[in-house]
Design an enzyme around this catalytic site. Structure first.
Site, PDB file in Angstrom:
ATOM      1  N   SER A  55      71.622  69.533  30.396  1.00 44.72           N
ATOM      2  CA  SER A  55      72.019  70.495  31.312  1.00 44.72           C
ATOM      3  C   SER A  55      71.632  72.008  31.252  1.00 44.72           C
ATOM      4  O   SER A  55      71.189  72.864  32.185  1.00 44.72           O
ATOM      5  CB  SER A  55      73.425  70.374  31.962  1.00 44.72           C
ATOM      6  OG  SER A  55      74.296  70.894  30.747  1.00 44.72           O
ATOM      7  N   ARG A  79      58.687  63.104  46.331  1.00 45.80           N
ATOM      8  CA  ARG A  79      59.709  62.104  46.061  1.00 45.80           C
ATOM      9  C   ARG A  79      60.582  62.659  44.934  1.00 45.80           C
ATOM     10  O   ARG A  79      61.697  62.125  44.847  1.00 45.80           O
ATOM     11  CB  ARG A  79      59.141  60.932  45.811  1.00 45.80           C
ATOM     12  CG  ARG A  79      58.288  60.062  46.634  1.00 45.80           C
ATOM     13  CD  ARG A  79      59.367  59.632  48.130  1.00 45.80           C
ATOM     14  NE  ARG A  79      60.503  58.875  47.494  1.00 45.80           N
ATOM     15  CZ  ARG A  79      60.300  57.515  47.278  1.00 45.80           C
ATOM     16  NH1 ARG A  79      59.136  56.920  47.341  1.00 45.80           N
ATOM     17  NH2 ARG A  79      61.481  56.811  47.019  1.00 45.80           N
ATOM     18  N   HIS A  80      59.947  63.607  44.221  1.00 44.72           N
ATOM     19  CA  HIS A  80      61.002  64.194  42.979  1.00 44.72           C
ATOM     20  C   HIS A  80      61.892  65.153  43.621  1.00 44.72           C
ATOM     21  O   HIS A  80      61.339  66.277  44.208  1.00 44.72           O
ATOM     22  CB  HIS A  80      60.055  64.672  42.066  1.00 44.72           C
ATOM     23  CG  HIS A  80      59.215  63.610  41.488  1.00 44.72           C
ATOM     24  ND1 HIS A  80      60.015  63.070  40.381  1.00 44.72           N
ATOM     25  CD2 HIS A  80      58.420  62.953  41.725  1.00 44.72           C
ATOM     26  CE1 HIS A  80      59.338  61.948  39.990  1.00 44.72           C
ATOM     27  NE2 HIS A  80      58.222  61.814  40.807  1.00 44.72           N
ATOM     28  N   ARG A  81      63.271  64.895  43.860  1.00 44.80           N
ATOM     29  CA  ARG A  81      64.040  65.824  44.661  1.00 44.80           C
ATOM     30  C   ARG A  81      64.702  66.807  44.047  1.00 44.80           C
ATOM     31  O   ARG A  81      64.951  67.821  44.784  1.00 44.80           O
ATOM     32  CB  ARG A  81      65.288  64.793  44.931  1.00 44.80           C
ATOM     33  CG  ARG A  81      64.805  63.578  46.103  1.00 44.80           C
ATOM     34  CD  ARG A  81      65.767  62.411  46.136  1.00 44.80           C
ATOM     35  NE  ARG A  81      65.633  61.705  44.898  1.00 44.80           N
ATOM     36  CZ  ARG A  81      66.122  60.381  44.538  1.00 44.80           C
ATOM     37  NH1 ARG A  81      67.242  60.039  45.351  1.00 44.80           N
ATOM     38  NH2 ARG A  81      66.075  60.058  43.234  1.00 44.80           N
ATOM     39  N   GLN A  90      49.726  71.356  58.611  1.00 43.82           N
ATOM     40  CA  GLN A  90      48.553  71.063  59.140  1.00 43.82           C
ATOM     41  C   GLN A  90      48.522  71.416  60.726  1.00 43.82           C
ATOM     42  O   GLN A  90      47.548  71.341  61.286  1.00 43.82           O
ATOM     43  CB  GLN A  90      48.373  69.388  59.206  1.00 43.82           C
ATOM     44  CG  GLN A  90      47.610  68.963  57.804  1.00 43.82           C
ATOM     45  CD  GLN A  90      47.549  67.487  57.562  1.00 43.82           C
ATOM     46  OE1 GLN A  90      48.436  66.752  58.470  1.00 43.82           O
ATOM     47  NE2 GLN A  90      46.521  67.039  56.950  1.00 43.82           N
ATOM     48  N   ARG A 141      46.321  65.805  64.151  1.00 41.73           N
ATOM     49  CA  ARG A 141      46.532  65.639  62.701  1.00 41.73           C
ATOM     50  C   ARG A 141      46.710  64.380  62.235  1.00 41.73           C
ATOM     51  O   ARG A 141      46.383  63.809  61.114  1.00 41.73           O
ATOM     52  CB  ARG A 141      47.329  66.859  61.982  1.00 41.73           C
ATOM     53  CG  ARG A 141      48.871  66.576  62.178  1.00 41.73           C
ATOM     54  CD  ARG A 141      49.734  67.202  61.561  1.00 41.73           C
ATOM     55  NE  ARG A 141      51.058  67.514  62.095  1.00 41.73           N
ATOM     56  CZ  ARG A 141      51.961  68.029  61.423  1.00 41.73           C
ATOM     57  NH1 ARG A 141      52.103  68.725  60.325  1.00 41.73           N
ATOM     58  NH2 ARG A 141      53.335  67.956  62.074  1.00 41.73           N
ATOM     59  N   ARG A 168      55.237  60.301  35.410  1.00 42.44           N
ATOM     60  CA  ARG A 168      54.067  60.875  36.213  1.00 42.44           C
ATOM     61  C   ARG A 168      52.931  61.092  35.174  1.00 42.44           C
ATOM     62  O   ARG A 168      51.791  60.980  35.612  1.00 42.44           O
ATOM     63  CB  ARG A 168      54.090  61.906  37.177  1.00 42.44           C
ATOM     64  CG  ARG A 168      55.130  61.819  38.219  1.00 42.44           C
ATOM     65  CD  ARG A 168      54.630  60.775  38.998  1.00 42.44           C
ATOM     66  NE  ARG A 168      55.639  60.454  40.161  1.00 42.44           N
ATOM     67  CZ  ARG A 168      55.686  59.571  41.175  1.00 42.44           C
ATOM     68  NH1 ARG A 168      54.629  58.502  41.237  1.00 42.44           N
ATOM     69  NH2 ARG A 168      56.511  59.383  42.308  1.00 42.44           N
TER      70      ARG A 168
HETATM   71  C1  LIG Z   1      54.527  54.502  38.901  1.00 40.05           C
HETATM   72  C2  LIG Z   1      55.251  54.446  40.118  1.00 40.05           C
HETATM   73  C3  LIG Z   1      55.382  53.748  41.161  1.00 40.05           C
HETATM   74  C4  LIG Z   1      56.196  54.148  42.272  1.00 40.05           C
HETATM   75  N1  LIG Z   1      56.007  53.305  43.204  1.00 40.05           N
HETATM   76  C5  LIG Z   1      56.890  53.230  44.338  1.00 40.05           C
HETATM   77  C6  LIG Z   1      56.871  52.490  45.508  1.00 40.05           C
HETATM   78  O1  LIG Z   1      55.994  51.581  45.658  1.00 40.05           O
HETATM   79  N2  LIG Z   1      57.762  52.720  46.615  1.00 40.05           N
HETATM   80  C7  LIG Z   1      58.755  53.826  46.535  1.00 40.05           C
HETATM   81  O2  LIG Z   1      59.431  53.995  47.473  1.00 40.05           O
HETATM   82  N3  LIG Z   1      58.580  54.914  45.458  1.00 40.05           N
HETATM   83  C8  LIG Z   1      57.916  54.557  44.304  1.00 40.05           C
HETATM   84  N4  LIG Z   1      57.767  55.261  43.300  1.00 40.05           N
HETATM   85  C9  LIG Z   1      58.517  56.665  43.473  1.00 40.05           C
HETATM   86  C10 LIG Z   1      59.996  56.258  42.563  1.00 40.05           C
HETATM   87  O3  LIG Z   1      60.702  55.166  43.201  1.00 40.05           O
HETATM   88  C11 LIG Z   1      60.899  57.681  42.472  1.00 40.05           C
HETATM   89  O4  LIG Z   1      61.219  58.026  43.989  1.00 40.05           O
HETATM   90  C12 LIG Z   1      60.141  58.935  42.139  1.00 40.05           C
HETATM   91  O5  LIG Z   1      59.271  58.706  40.790  1.00 40.05           O
HETATM   92  C13 LIG Z   1      60.962  60.064  42.078  1.00 40.05           C
HETATM   93  O6  LIG Z   1      61.826  59.892  40.702  1.00 40.05           O
HETATM   94  P1  LIG Z   1      63.457  59.887  40.561  1.00 40.05           P
HETATM   95  O7  LIG Z   1      64.048  58.841  41.555  1.00 40.05           O
HETATM   96  O8  LIG Z   1      63.666  59.172  39.386  1.00 40.05           O
HETATM   97  O9  LIG Z   1      64.130  61.134  40.618  1.00 40.05           O
HETATM   98  P2  LIG Z   1      63.983  62.601  41.014  1.00 40.05           P
HETATM   99  O10 LIG Z   1      63.897  62.840  42.478  1.00 40.05           O
HETATM  100  O11 LIG Z   1      62.824  63.277  40.082  1.00 40.05           O
HETATM  101  O12 LIG Z   1      65.321  62.971  40.279  1.00 40.05           O
HETATM  102  C14 LIG Z   1      65.592  62.969  39.033  1.00 40.05           C
HETATM  103  C15 LIG Z   1      66.808  62.582  38.484  1.00 40.05           C
HETATM  104  O13 LIG Z   1      67.960  62.841  39.125  1.00 40.05           O
HETATM  105  C16 LIG Z   1      68.775  61.805  39.618  1.00 40.05           C
HETATM  106  N5  LIG Z   1      68.881  61.691  40.929  1.00 40.05           N
HETATM  107  C17 LIG Z   1      68.170  62.365  41.968  1.00 40.05           C
HETATM  108  N6  LIG Z   1      68.663  62.098  43.131  1.00 40.05           N
HETATM  109  C18 LIG Z   1      69.856  61.404  42.782  1.00 40.05           C
HETATM  110  C19 LIG Z   1      70.616  60.670  43.835  1.00 40.05           C
HETATM  111  N7  LIG Z   1      70.529  60.737  45.358  1.00 40.05           N
HETATM  112  N8  LIG Z   1      71.649  59.885  43.244  1.00 40.05           N
HETATM  113  C20 LIG Z   1      71.758  59.744  42.028  1.00 40.05           C
HETATM  114  N9  LIG Z   1      70.871  60.128  41.015  1.00 40.05           N
HETATM  115  C21 LIG Z   1      69.903  60.948  41.572  1.00 40.05           C
HETATM  116  C22 LIG Z   1      68.102  60.580  38.943  1.00 40.05           C
HETATM  117  O14 LIG Z   1      68.642  60.218  37.620  1.00 40.05           O
HETATM  118  C23 LIG Z   1      66.686  60.859  39.021  1.00 40.05           C
HETATM  119  O15 LIG Z   1      65.904  60.190  38.046  1.00 40.05           O
HETATM  120  C24 LIG Z   1      57.073  55.227  42.433  1.00 40.05           C
HETATM  121  C25 LIG Z   1      56.896  56.032  41.220  1.00 40.05           C
HETATM  122  C26 LIG Z   1      56.368  55.721  39.986  1.00 40.05           C
HETATM  123  C27 LIG Z   1      56.350  56.764  38.922  1.00 40.05           C
END
Ligand SMILES: Cc1cc2nc3c(=O)[nH]c(=O)nc-3n(C[C@H](O)[C@H](O)[C@H](O)COP(=O)(O)OP(=O)(O)OC[C@H]3O[C@@H](n4cnc5c(N)ncnc54)[C@H](O)[C@@H]3O)c2cc1C
Length: 220
Positions: A55, A79-81, A90, A141, A168
């Site tokens: 942290s 997708r990385h939140r 666009q 778009r 990634r």
């Molecule tokens: C090779 C690969 C293939 C993929 N294929 C797909 C697919 O087919 N379909 C699809 O939908 N997605 C896919 N993804 C996306 C994947 O599921 C994740 O959404 C993405 O990698 C974001 O990472 P993350 O969820 O670990 O967390 P981030 O959003 O980066 O957050 C980092 C960390 O914070 C914590 N965190 C964040 N938000 C929350 C929450 N709400 N609750 C609890 N803990 C949380 C978790 O520990 C998380 O690991 C793929 C990803 C990869 C790398």
């Protein structure tokens, strides 16, 4: 693809070491922490990373400008939140000329490449047609493909970046986002080597029995 580190927290490692130092320093003051030596910063951070107190490295932020990448990439990126994003609109920016990403797999296949370019030309012709018909760019778009180029500013803290690089930079990630992740990693290693020297895919703990590529991509 262009990956630029626009800015970052000044002295990113020092501020995180100060944060860690504040845990146990009885008479903590901001100015006394300023006196931390490079050796102390190194020791404090390495210890915190080793014992899993990640942290403290959330205090360091890094902001990138990513351009000339596909909308597929930006969709995967957002997708990385635990991050902040600002993406080229666009609606406001009309792409008058075809602007798209072509993967190597298509480039090196002449027939596939020709077909791909032809379809892209047709799509952009359709896009311009809709715009000329007075259709709002917001609606026009919808005809544009996943390959359309975009630009996006992203800010992540060091903890999230390390997680981002784990998933990634991995061979399982799509080639384009993997290329971007390695370019980002290269930039942050220059300014925060302690955080990122060991950062990258977790080949040592790969849990993918079916997809395990058996390659260690860490040094790539
Ligand atoms: C090779 C690969 C293939 C993929 N294929 C797909 C697919 O087919 N379909 C699809 O939908 N997605 C896919 N993804 C996306 C994947 O599921 C994740 O959404 C993405 O990698 C974001 O990472 P993350 O969820 O670990 O967390 P981030 O959003 O980066 O957050 C980092 C960390 O914070 C914590 N965190 C964040 N938000 C929350 C929450 N709400 N609750 C609890 N803990 C949380 C978790 O520990 C998380 O690991 C793929 C990803 C990869 C790398």
């Amino acid at each position: 693809m262009k990956v630029e580190l626009i800015t970052h927290t000044p002295d990113p490692e020092k501020i995180c070491a100060i944060a860690a130092h504040s845990w146990c320093a009885k008479d903590f003051t901001a100015s006394s922490s300023e006196q931390l030596t490079d050796g102390e910063i190194n020791n404090i951070l390495k210890k915190m990373m080793k014992i899993g107190h990640h942290s403290v490295i959330e205090h360091a932020n890094f902001t990138f400008y990513i351009s000339d990448v596909s909308r597929v990439l930006s969709h995967q990126l957002v997708r990385h939140r635990i991050a902040s994003y600002s993406q080229q609109s666009q609606k406001c920016v009309q792409l008058n000329e075809p602007s798209f990403i072509t993967p190597q797999s298509i480039k090196k296949n002449p027939e596939a490449n020709e077909k791909y370019r032809k379809i892209m030309d047709e799509i952009w012709e359709g896009y311009r047609f809709l715009i000329n018909e007075g259709i709002d760019a917001d609606d026009a778009r919808l005809i544009l493909p996943n390959a359309t180029t975009t630009a996006i500013i992203v800010t992540m803290n060091a903890r999230e970046l390390r997680h981002f690089f784990e998933v990634r930079c991995c061979m399982r990630a799509n080639w384009e986002i993997r290329k971007m992740a390695y370019a980002m990693l290269k930039e942050v290693r220059k300014v925060a080597p302690i955080f990122f020297e060991e950062s990258g895919p977790r080949c040592d703990i790969c849990q993918e029995p079916l997809l395990n590529c058996k390659k260690n991509t860490k040094k790539k």
